[in-house]
Design a protein around this motif. Sequence first.
Motif, PDB file in Angstrom:
ATOM      1  N   PRO A 132       0.837  -1.208   0.000  1.00  0.00           N
ATOM      2  CA  PRO A 132       0.000   0.000   0.000  1.00  0.00           C
ATOM      3  C   PRO A 132       0.875   1.263   0.000  1.00  0.00           C
ATOM      4  O   PRO A 132       1.921   1.321   0.665  1.00  0.00           O
ATOM      5  CB  PRO A 132      -0.790  -0.122   1.304  1.00  0.00           C
ATOM      6  CG  PRO A 132      -0.796  -1.590   1.606  1.00  0.00           C
ATOM      7  CD  PRO A 132       0.514  -2.115   1.093  1.00  0.00           C
ATOM      8  N   GLY A 133       0.444   2.265  -0.762  1.00  0.00           N
ATOM      9  CA  GLY A 133       1.213   3.495  -0.915  1.00  0.00           C
ATOM     10  C   GLY A 133       1.573   4.157   0.402  1.00  0.00           C
ATOM     11  O   GLY A 133       2.693   4.652   0.574  1.00  0.00           O
ATOM     12  N   ALA A 134       0.632   4.168   1.346  1.00  0.00           N
ATOM     13  CA  ALA A 134       0.908   4.807   2.639  1.00  0.00           C
ATOM     14  C   ALA A 134       2.045   4.090   3.365  1.00  0.00           C
ATOM     15  O   ALA A 134       2.893   4.742   3.990  1.00  0.00           O
ATOM     16  CB  ALA A 134      -0.352   4.809   3.495  1.00  0.00           C
ATOM     17  N   LEU A 178       5.819   5.590   4.412  1.00  0.00           N
ATOM     18  CA  LEU A 178       6.362   5.534   5.768  1.00  0.00           C
ATOM     19  C   LEU A 178       7.760   4.912   5.798  1.00  0.00           C
ATOM     20  O   LEU A 178       8.537   5.175   6.706  1.00  0.00           O
ATOM     21  CB  LEU A 178       5.423   4.742   6.685  1.00  0.00           C
ATOM     22  CG  LEU A 178       4.123   5.432   7.063  1.00  0.00           C
ATOM     23  CD1 LEU A 178       3.207   4.466   7.804  1.00  0.00           C
ATOM     24  CD2 LEU A 178       4.390   6.671   7.904  1.00  0.00           C
ATOM     25  N   CYS A 179       8.064   4.090   4.805  1.00  0.00           N
ATOM     26  CA  CYS A 179       9.392   3.462   4.745  1.00  0.00           C
ATOM     27  C   CYS A 179      10.472   4.474   4.396  1.00  0.00           C
ATOM     28  O   CYS A 179      11.655   4.217   4.627  1.00  0.00           O
ATOM     29  CB  CYS A 179       9.395   2.327   3.726  1.00  0.00           C
ATOM     30  SG  CYS A 179       8.477   0.880   4.273  1.00  0.00           S
ATOM     31  N   GLY A 180      10.084   5.599   3.844  1.00  0.00           N
ATOM     32  CA  GLY A 180      11.042   6.650   3.538  1.00  0.00           C
ATOM     33  C   GLY A 180      12.114   6.187   2.579  1.00  0.00           C
ATOM     34  O   GLY A 180      11.841   5.567   1.553  1.00  0.00           O
ATOM     35  N   THR A 233      18.348   1.940  12.324  1.00  0.00           N
ATOM     36  CA  THR A 233      17.618   2.357  13.506  1.00  0.00           C
ATOM     37  C   THR A 233      16.144   2.413  13.152  1.00  0.00           C
ATOM     38  O   THR A 233      15.749   3.173  12.257  1.00  0.00           O
ATOM     39  CB  THR A 233      18.096   3.750  13.980  1.00  0.00           C
ATOM     40  OG1 THR A 233      19.509   3.704  14.173  1.00  0.00           O
ATOM     41  CG2 THR A 233      17.412   4.139  15.278  1.00  0.00           C
ATOM     42  N   GLY A 234      15.348   1.592  13.819  1.00  0.00           N
ATOM     43  CA  GLY A 234      13.915   1.574  13.555  1.00  0.00           C
ATOM     44  C   GLY A 234      13.288   2.935  13.801  1.00  0.00           C
ATOM     45  O   GLY A 234      13.780   3.722  14.613  1.00  0.00           O
ATOM     46  N   HIS A 243      11.829  -2.188  10.686  1.00  0.00           N
ATOM     47  CA  HIS A 243      12.039  -0.770  10.385  1.00  0.00           C
ATOM     48  C   HIS A 243      11.089   0.085  11.235  1.00  0.00           C
ATOM     49  O   HIS A 243      11.459   1.171  11.677  1.00  0.00           O
ATOM     50  CB  HIS A 243      11.808  -0.534   8.889  1.00  0.00           C
ATOM     51  CG  HIS A 243      11.833   0.896   8.468  1.00  0.00           C
ATOM     52  ND1 HIS A 243      12.963   1.674   8.533  1.00  0.00           N
ATOM     53  CD2 HIS A 243      10.862   1.683   7.952  1.00  0.00           C
ATOM     54  CE1 HIS A 243      12.686   2.883   8.070  1.00  0.00           C
ATOM     55  NE2 HIS A 243      11.424   2.909   7.714  1.00  0.00           N
ATOM     56  N   PHE A 244       9.899  -0.429  11.475  1.00  0.00           N
ATOM     57  CA  PHE A 244       8.931   0.304  12.287  1.00  0.00           C
ATOM     58  C   PHE A 244       9.114   0.053  13.776  1.00  0.00           C
ATOM     59  O   PHE A 244       8.347   0.549  14.590  1.00  0.00           O
ATOM     60  CB  PHE A 244       7.504  -0.046  11.857  1.00  0.00           C
ATOM     61  CG  PHE A 244       7.159   0.489  10.499  1.00  0.00           C
ATOM     62  CD1 PHE A 244       7.188   1.844  10.234  1.00  0.00           C
ATOM     63  CD2 PHE A 244       6.837  -0.364   9.471  1.00  0.00           C
ATOM     64  CE1 PHE A 244       6.894   2.340   8.978  1.00  0.00           C
ATOM     65  CE2 PHE A 244       6.542   0.115   8.210  1.00  0.00           C
ATOM     66  CZ  PHE A 244       6.569   1.470   7.963  1.00  0.00           C
TER      67      PHE A 244
END
Length: 141
Positions: free
Chosen positions: A33-35, A39-41, A74-75, A124-125
Amino acid sequence: MARANPFSVWQDRQAPTLDDVQRMAADAFANLPGALRQLCGDIVIQVAEFPEDEVLDDMGLETAYDLLGLFQGTGLAHRGLPYTGEMPNMIWLYRRPLIDYWAESEETLGHLVTHVLIHEIGHHFGLSDDDMEAIEAQARD
């Protein structure tokens, strides 16, 4: 009339290359999903044959086949202000362990690459393995 060999589709096939797995990972990421992608940057996704020996030692793993993927960095949950020289967050997928796992499972390679990629994005999150296992268990129920 000669009978068709049902295995003939495999006779000329070779194992997926690093580039093939990289393309699978890029495709899996593009289909998130695009969102979530936003968020993954600037996370970098790389594919290598195996994890480095230092990674195996740090994680206490016995063989290079024990690790399918790895989040390094770094998450987001633990990030502060970036500092000079900070490396980007990276997700590593390991081709040979992935292919070995795939050969012994009933999953498709594309599904496996996607699963491992999403798992590493979870790191990552800032999610732990236990957190992700709980989320996956809830999704199955």
